[in-house]
Scaffold this motif. Structure first.
Motif, mmCIF file in Angstrom:
data_model
loop_
_atom_site.group_PDB
_atom_site.id
_atom_site.type_symbol
_atom_site.label_atom_id
_atom_site.label_comp_id
_atom_site.label_asym_id
_atom_site.label_seq_id
_atom_site.Cartn_x
_atom_site.Cartn_y
_atom_site.Cartn_z
ATOM 1 N N MET A 254 0.869 -1.214 -0.080
ATOM 2 C CA MET A 254 0.081 -0.100 -0.006
ATOM 3 C C MET A 254 0.788 1.357 -0.103
ATOM 4 O O MET A 254 2.069 1.252 0.779
ATOM 5 N N ARG A 255 0.293 2.294 -0.819
ATOM 6 C CA ARG A 255 1.134 3.553 -0.953
ATOM 7 C C ARG A 255 0.440 4.535 -0.889
ATOM 8 O O ARG A 255 -0.216 4.953 -1.633
ATOM 9 N N MET A 256 0.228 5.172 0.362
ATOM 10 C CA MET A 256 -0.640 6.437 0.696
ATOM 11 C C MET A 256 0.052 7.466 1.166
ATOM 12 O O MET A 256 1.092 7.392 1.978
ATOM 13 N N LEU A 257 -0.350 8.519 0.734
ATOM 14 C CA LEU A 257 0.196 9.909 1.242
ATOM 15 C C LEU A 257 -0.786 10.841 1.634
ATOM 16 O O LEU A 257 -1.423 11.290 0.508
ATOM 17 N N LEU A 258 -0.925 10.829 2.925
ATOM 18 C CA LEU A 258 -2.298 11.690 3.361
ATOM 19 C C LEU A 258 -1.774 13.325 3.783
ATOM 20 O O LEU A 258 -0.871 13.264 4.833
ATOM 21 N N THR A 259 -2.272 14.244 2.958
ATOM 22 C CA THR A 259 -1.680 15.449 3.194
ATOM 23 C C THR A 259 -2.764 16.288 3.739
ATOM 24 O O THR A 259 -3.792 16.089 3.568
ATOM 25 N N SER A 260 -2.432 17.420 4.042
ATOM 26 C CA SER A 260 -3.434 18.571 4.577
ATOM 27 C C SER A 260 -3.715 19.474 3.324
ATOM 28 O O SER A 260 -4.617 19.731 3.204
ATOM 29 N N ASN A 261 -2.504 19.805 2.651
ATOM 30 C CA ASN A 261 -2.679 20.837 1.724
ATOM 31 C C ASN A 261 -2.051 20.488 0.481
ATOM 32 O O ASN A 261 -1.428 21.344 -0.332
ATOM 33 N N GLY A 262 -2.273 19.175 -0.014
ATOM 34 C CA GLY A 262 -1.693 18.707 -1.109
ATOM 35 C C GLY A 262 -0.305 18.698 -1.416
ATOM 36 O O GLY A 262 0.397 18.395 -0.357
ATOM 37 N N LEU A 263 0.115 18.994 -2.402
ATOM 38 C CA LEU A 263 1.878 18.526 -2.844
ATOM 39 C C LEU A 263 2.514 19.978 -3.058
ATOM 40 O O LEU A 263 3.420 19.917 -3.636
ATOM 41 N N THR A 264 2.315 21.080 -2.453
ATOM 42 C CA THR A 264 2.886 22.328 -2.490
ATOM 43 C C THR A 264 4.262 22.367 -1.693
ATOM 44 O O THR A 264 5.041 22.977 -1.851
ATOM 45 N N GLU A 265 4.320 21.457 -0.597
ATOM 46 C CA GLU A 265 5.622 21.618 0.123
ATOM 47 C C GLU A 265 6.617 20.486 -0.366
ATOM 48 O O GLU A 265 6.259 19.513 -0.549
ATOM 49 N N PRO A 266 7.794 20.984 -0.744
ATOM 50 C CA PRO A 266 9.151 20.199 -1.484
ATOM 51 C C PRO A 266 9.108 18.849 -0.652
ATOM 52 O O PRO A 266 9.229 17.598 -1.503
ATOM 53 N N VAL A 267 8.963 18.644 0.712
ATOM 54 C CA VAL A 267 9.193 17.385 1.191
ATOM 55 C C VAL A 267 8.166 16.615 1.186
ATOM 56 O O VAL A 267 8.440 15.357 1.022
ATOM 57 N N VAL A 268 6.988 17.034 0.807
ATOM 58 C CA VAL A 268 5.790 16.120 0.941
ATOM 59 C C VAL A 268 5.905 15.764 -0.889
ATOM 60 O O VAL A 268 5.559 14.274 -1.121
ATOM 61 N N LEU A 269 6.157 16.529 -1.562
ATOM 62 C CA LEU A 269 6.233 16.184 -3.107
ATOM 63 C C LEU A 269 7.263 15.197 -3.312
ATOM 64 O O LEU A 269 7.129 14.094 -3.908
ATOM 65 N N ASP A 270 8.510 15.228 -2.638
ATOM 66 C CA ASP A 270 9.572 14.361 -2.584
ATOM 67 C C ASP A 270 9.010 12.812 -2.131
ATOM 68 O O ASP A 270 9.613 11.940 -2.618
ATOM 69 N N ALA A 271 8.239 12.789 -1.021
ATOM 70 C CA ALA A 271 7.764 11.726 -0.432
ATOM 71 C C ALA A 271 6.636 10.837 -1.608
ATOM 72 O O ALA A 271 6.833 9.696 -1.825
ATOM 73 N N LEU A 272 6.036 11.839 -2.239
ATOM 74 C CA LEU A 272 5.372 11.221 -3.554
ATOM 75 C C LEU A 272 6.133 10.558 -4.699
ATOM 76 O O LEU A 272 5.944 9.473 -4.914
ATOM 77 N N VAL A 273 7.387 11.059 -4.867
ATOM 78 C CA VAL A 273 8.054 10.960 -6.055
ATOM 79 C C VAL A 273 8.813 9.496 -5.345
ATOM 80 O O VAL A 273 8.776 8.586 -6.155
ATOM 81 N N ASP A 274 9.204 9.422 -4.225
ATOM 82 C CA ASP A 274 9.491 8.062 -3.852
ATOM 83 C C ASP A 274 8.608 6.925 -3.713
ATOM 84 O O ASP A 274 8.917 5.784 -4.221
ATOM 85 N N LEU A 275 7.347 7.396 -3.461
ATOM 86 C CA LEU A 275 6.457 6.293 -3.786
ATOM 87 C C LEU A 275 6.167 5.657 -5.154
ATOM 88 O O LEU A 275 5.793 4.717 -5.414
ATOM 89 N N LEU A 276 6.250 6.764 -5.917
ATOM 90 C CA LEU A 276 5.876 6.519 -7.230
ATOM 91 C C LEU A 276 6.933 5.653 -8.017
ATOM 92 O O LEU A 276 6.954 4.957 -8.839
ATOM 93 N N ASP A 277 8.271 6.073 -7.494
ATOM 94 C CA ASP A 277 9.183 5.240 -8.037
ATOM 95 C C ASP A 277 9.781 5.642 -9.439
ATOM 96 O O ASP A 277 10.152 4.686 -10.312
#
Length: 232
Positions: free
Chosen positions: A1-24
């Motif tokens: 399972m690969r879930m990223l639960l955000t408060s405000n989407g993908l605007t923060e670089p550290v959150v976006l980096d976490a998404l890219v890691d999940l996507l591979d």
């Protein structure tokens, strides 16, 4: 399972980096479908939605689809969900969004796709998986929203978590007593509450394990007795 639960989407670089890691894989090689049902029931100016969609588009996806769960026959909507690499549940009403997955008959598909795709929650889209949802109105003082949508109660879209996600900690538009409200909600529901600001998210690979905090901001973990147990 690969879930990223955000408060405000993908605007923060550290959150976006976490998404890219999940996507591979790079975002430019990935397709996203944005499910916007949570916001559609609210009247008035939709400029914020448009701005958020533009911010998502600017990330350079291979394809960005915007969909409603009610946008046609179930199999037509299902095909759009299946074709994406990322399913993004946009914000608005967590109660209506959870209801929409069930009412359209697409909740079983969501359960299936959570094992195959990356799921990104954006505020309300992060809040539809808690087993506490049937008691949401009384636990979190949200009976007015249930009444607005004509809902007696709501089941989780997919019952994954015994804890609760809350977003927008410290946002200037949140009530001054938001932290006390979250603490009361934790105590009333008997659930751990993760209260995240707009620069924070939770990463989930195993729904039975504690989520991983991804943050460049502030967050709280509130215990089921309403006591703040951890902060960042």
């Amino acid at each position: 399972m690969r879930m990223l639960l955000t408060s405000n989407g993908l605007t923060e670089p550290v959150v976006l980096d976490a998404l890219v890691d999940l996507l591979d894989r790079p975002i430019r090689e990935s397709r996203v479908v944005v499910v916007i049902d949570a916001i559609l029931g609210f009247p008035g100016d939709s400029s914020t939605l448009v701005e958020h969609l533009e911010s998502l588009r600017s990330l350079g996806w291979a394809e960005l689809d915007v969909a409603s769960l009610y946008a046609g026959p179930r199999e037509l909507v299902a095909s759009r969900l299946r074709s994406a690499d990322v399913i993004l549940g946009y914000g608005g009403s967590n109660l209506w969004l959870a209801h929409a997955w069930a009412a359209t008959g697409l909740a079983p598909l969501l359960r299936e796709l959570l094992e195959e795709k990356v799921y990104v929650g954006w505020s309300a889209g992060s809040m539809i998986f808690t087993r506490a949802l049937p008691r949401w109105g009384e636990s979190f003082d949200d009976q007015d929203e249930l009444d607005m949508f004509g809902l007696a109660s709501v089941e989780p879209a997919v019952p994954l978590f015994d804890w609760v996600f809350l977003g927008h900690l410290g946002a200037d538009w949140m009530p001054r007593d938001a932290e006390a409200w979250a603490e009361r909600g934790a105590a009333r529901s008997g659930c751990t509450v993760w209260f995240m600001d707009d620069a924070s998210a939770l990463l989930v690979r195993d729904p039975q394990a504690e989520p991983v905090v991804v943050s460049a901001g502030r967050w709280q973990r509130i215990g089921p007795d309403g006591t703040v147990e951890a902060t960042g």
